[in-house]
Design an enzyme around this catalytic site. Sequence first.
Site, mmCIF file in Angstrom:
data_model
loop_
_atom_site.group_PDB
_atom_site.id
_atom_site.type_symbol
_atom_site.label_atom_id
_atom_site.label_comp_id
_atom_site.label_asym_id
_atom_site.label_seq_id
_atom_site.Cartn_x
_atom_site.Cartn_y
_atom_site.Cartn_z
ATOM 1 N N GLU A 103 0.836 -1.214 0.000
ATOM 2 C CA GLU A 103 0.000 0.000 0.000
ATOM 3 C C GLU A 103 0.868 1.260 0.000
ATOM 4 O O GLU A 103 0.550 2.244 -0.670
ATOM 5 C CB GLU A 103 -0.936 -0.031 1.218
ATOM 6 N N GLU A 123 -3.599 -9.574 4.199
ATOM 7 C CA GLU A 123 -4.398 -9.198 5.374
ATOM 8 C C GLU A 123 -5.471 -10.217 5.733
ATOM 9 O O GLU A 123 -5.730 -10.456 6.909
ATOM 10 C CB GLU A 123 -5.040 -7.825 5.158
HETATM 11 N N1 3HC Z 1 4.798 -6.968 11.905
HETATM 12 C C1 3HC Z 1 5.547 -7.278 12.990
HETATM 13 N N2 3HC Z 1 6.463 -8.269 12.998
HETATM 14 C C2 3HC Z 1 6.613 -8.957 11.870
HETATM 15 C C3 3HC Z 1 5.865 -8.707 10.699
HETATM 16 C C4 3HC Z 1 4.922 -7.643 10.742
HETATM 17 N N3 3HC Z 1 4.195 -7.306 9.682
HETATM 18 N N4 3HC Z 1 6.246 -9.570 9.745
HETATM 19 C C5 3HC Z 1 7.202 -10.343 10.279
HETATM 20 N N5 3HC Z 1 7.423 -9.991 11.563
HETATM 21 C C6 3HC Z 1 8.415 -10.547 12.483
HETATM 22 C C7 3HC Z 1 8.148 -12.000 12.807
HETATM 23 O O1 3HC Z 1 7.256 -12.120 13.900
HETATM 24 C C8 3HC Z 1 9.534 -12.522 13.116
HETATM 25 O O2 3HC Z 1 9.828 -12.132 14.413
HETATM 26 P P1 3HC Z 1 10.757 -13.082 15.354
HETATM 27 O O3 3HC Z 1 12.064 -13.192 14.601
HETATM 28 O O4 3HC Z 1 10.813 -12.330 16.624
HETATM 29 O O5 3HC Z 1 10.030 -14.378 15.443
HETATM 30 C C9 3HC Z 1 10.428 -11.702 12.184
HETATM 31 O O6 3HC Z 1 9.653 -10.556 11.799
HETATM 32 C C10 3HC Z 1 10.847 -12.443 10.921
HETATM 33 O O7 3HC Z 1 9.678 -12.977 10.312
HETATM 34 P P2 3HC Z 1 9.668 -14.431 9.662
HETATM 35 O O8 3HC Z 1 10.284 -15.410 10.589
HETATM 36 O O9 3HC Z 1 8.266 -14.682 9.204
HETATM 37 O O10 3HC Z 1 10.652 -14.204 8.432
HETATM 38 P P3 3HC Z 1 10.594 -14.810 6.974
HETATM 39 O O11 3HC Z 1 11.788 -14.303 6.287
HETATM 40 O O12 3HC Z 1 10.321 -16.268 7.021
HETATM 41 O O13 3HC Z 1 9.293 -14.148 6.290
HETATM 42 C C11 3HC Z 1 7.816 -12.394 5.675
HETATM 43 C C12 3HC Z 1 9.251 -12.787 6.055
HETATM 44 C C13 3HC Z 1 7.414 -13.028 4.348
HETATM 45 C C14 3HC Z 1 7.758 -10.899 5.564
HETATM 46 C C15 3HC Z 1 6.852 -12.902 6.774
HETATM 47 O O14 3HC Z 1 7.332 -12.472 8.033
HETATM 48 C C16 3HC Z 1 5.435 -12.402 6.674
HETATM 49 O O15 3HC Z 1 4.653 -12.941 5.910
HETATM 50 N N6 3HC Z 1 5.075 -11.383 7.473
HETATM 51 C C17 3HC Z 1 3.731 -10.902 7.578
HETATM 52 C C18 3HC Z 1 3.324 -10.093 6.399
HETATM 53 C C19 3HC Z 1 1.934 -9.563 6.581
HETATM 54 O O16 3HC Z 1 1.008 -10.265 6.941
HETATM 55 N N7 3HC Z 1 1.754 -8.267 6.294
HETATM 56 C C20 3HC Z 1 0.491 -7.634 6.400
HETATM 57 C C21 3HC Z 1 0.346 -7.026 7.745
HETATM 58 S S1 3HC Z 1 -1.270 -6.372 7.989
HETATM 59 C C22 3HC Z 1 -1.219 -4.855 7.224
HETATM 60 O O17 3HC Z 1 -0.250 -4.529 6.593
HETATM 61 C C23 3HC Z 1 -2.422 -4.014 7.403
HETATM 62 C C24 3HC Z 1 -2.455 -2.869 6.453
HETATM 63 O O18 3HC Z 1 -3.235 -3.186 5.342
HETATM 64 C C25 3HC Z 1 -3.007 -1.669 7.109
#
Ligand code: 3HC
Length: 696
Positions: A103, A123
Amino acid sequence: MSVTYHRDGAVGIITIANPPVNAMSLAVRSGLMDAAAAFATDDQALSGVILCDGRTWVAGADISEFGKPPIQPFLPDVIDTIERLEKPVVAAFHGTALGGGLELALGAHARIAAPAARMGLPEVTLGLLPGAGGTQRVPRLAGLKAALEMITSARQVPASEAQELGLIDRIATGDLTQDAMAFARELAGSTPRRTGDLPTPDNDPALVADIKASLARKVPGQIAQARAVDAVVEGLGVPLAEGMAQERAKFQELMQTPQRAAMIHAFFSERAVAQLPEIADVKPRVFDRIGVIGGGTMGAGIAVSALLAGLDVTLIERDDAAAEKAAAGVAKILEGSVKRGKLRADKCDAILANSFRAAGDYAALAQADLIIEAVFEKMEVKEDVFTRLDAIAKPGAILATNTSYLDVNRIAAVTSRPQDVIGLHFFSPAHVMRLLEVVVADHTAPDVTATGFALARKLKKIAVRAGVCDGFIGNRILSHYRMAADAMVLDGASPYQIDRALTDFGFAMGPYAVSDLAGLDIGYFTRQRKAADLHPRDRVPVFADRLYEQGHLGRKSGQGYYIYDADSPNGRQDPALAGLLEQVRADLGITPRDFTDAEIVARYMAAMVNESARVVQDGIALRPLDVDVVLLNGYGFPRWRGGPLHWADHQGLASIVADIETFAETDDHYWQVAPLLRDLAQQGRSFAALNEGKPA
Ligand code: 3HC
Ligand code: NAI
């Protein structure tokens, strides 16, 4: 500083640095506002670039802030501020641009991505909808159909497809930063192209109705997807601000739902399971060369999983003929991946030619680093295999068993090296299912446990630590709640009603459809094995024995609880089953009674929660969240309910205790409240408190 601003020539550069994934925390949002202001007032900057440090572009809003009171500046306002800038800004991204990350990029005036970058709106997997303009800007750039597909599926789109869809303008051909700066220089002096000012596509009610109908089938019970469709549709034909306001309202409404809380619990729990104090500073052993013993259902799947992760695999069967058959099985699974477009044909050929071999002689495992046994589920066979392995495996090789229930300590005891023995319990099909229980036995060395977790990471699986007991975490709990289901069948419920009540609750499959898939022989042999330990008041599912004795083994024999044939490959009800059940009940002197769907769910869930509490109390699972992750990833528990112990907290532990006490009025042998559950309920505490109380 999470966000910095500097200038290179006439290009203003905003850099986000918030490891590990550049989530858009309060500090990043405030930093972006400051950097945008610095850029706007920097007269020498004619255009700008937004970059991220580290392994990825912004992976989304900061999920750890969800559920807490939001603090300004809010993300939509930050993105709006960037879009309203009067000088063009290029978003330059690598890694994954997810959720609020995508976004943010759409708020910039142009986008360039590294060739391997991916983007998506995940999301809905968190029980939310894109809440910072995703439902408004994606349709303006990519059209209605593509937007609805991306938003409701959470699919990550590769850069090439994103370019075709119009989500990005360019793919970097050289260094991303240099290419982005060159792009910004080209745009210097031009009017910023604001996505929010573009016209929306027209509504297409037929398409929208189709998508809603397909969501009702594919994700029954979940609310976020349908709300996201509404947010997109309500934004069509209206100015951005109006669309944004209704998107925000729906986002905030979803934020308050139990589904959002459950899915975020699942997200963080799936990461917390890997945080184990016992292996915190322990280096895993090398595991490049994998041995697999037994090339049946599980062995073949495990071999494929390892091969797809780039590991070298030697598979051992009972003799050369069996080895040849197993090798053909492995090749068939890999070729299936090629057919489904998941694996390139040349890659498949290379794997089979260079990284895989099958043999009938254990000597071929002499150089293996990690050997996983997946032979028949019989202690004598396992003991024989481990005795032979002890004789040929190199010093330091890890000897793992994929047993479903058997005592890993007993298996380790036949070797001269119990410190190298561990359980690695995969789930079927092993190349698909993401769960791996790492079963730590009494003498397992910490670096062997650490290797189990490292292997899971390599195979892109989620590892959960389990202690030794009959069935470890998942199968122990399964055996228990299965007894509650079987008791209901004995007392009058139909297996079909039970399956339907539980799929309506959200399970991927009901227990009787699961039996047919696994094979009725598995349950039969488990009952035989445990027959000697049977308590006189234990209730035996005689109907399951009868089906087995009739040769009804489930899907593999074409008939189990359901009938599988050309007309009904997914199974149809067997009209003869009612007669068999009537006979069994009559033989046992049971007068059948009716069950409501609500009672079926209450009994099944109370049984699951009760045994889960015992598993935590006994230390078989480290924390309640470990149980939730196992049930979510191995047993079809609905993700939007967060796992059995998260669900139990949400229900209220006192009400579950009360249910169990009611059920105990007619069977106080099976229905005994687990002490941990009773204590938590009496103290007004929750399972979540135990997650926080232990290192996570
Ligand atoms: N917020 C906070 N922490 C996050 C995060 C996020 N969006 N995404 C990842 N983290 C943290 C994880 O909890 C993890 O923490 P830890 O090491 O303490 O356990 C660390 O970052 C590393 O994450 P992964 O172990 O998952 O690392 P990978 O390299 O395997 O994957 C990734 C990376 C593909 C970015 C994966 O973390 C992921 O899918 N993250 C979530 C993405 C997501 O859902 N984004 C949407 C959020 S909602 C949003 O944006 C609302 C908006 O529309 C307003
Ligand atoms: P299977 O019967 O499909 O395969 C077992 C294979 O082991 C056969 O191909 C057999 O020829 C081979 N074998 C037997 N003895 C051997 C020996 N001494 N040396 C080499 N090969 C030998 O069984 P499946 O389903 O693959 O199960 C294997 C193990 O995995 C069991 O312990 C089972 O409990 C466990 N498991 C099974 C799951 C399932 O869903 N099928 C799930 C998780 C674990």
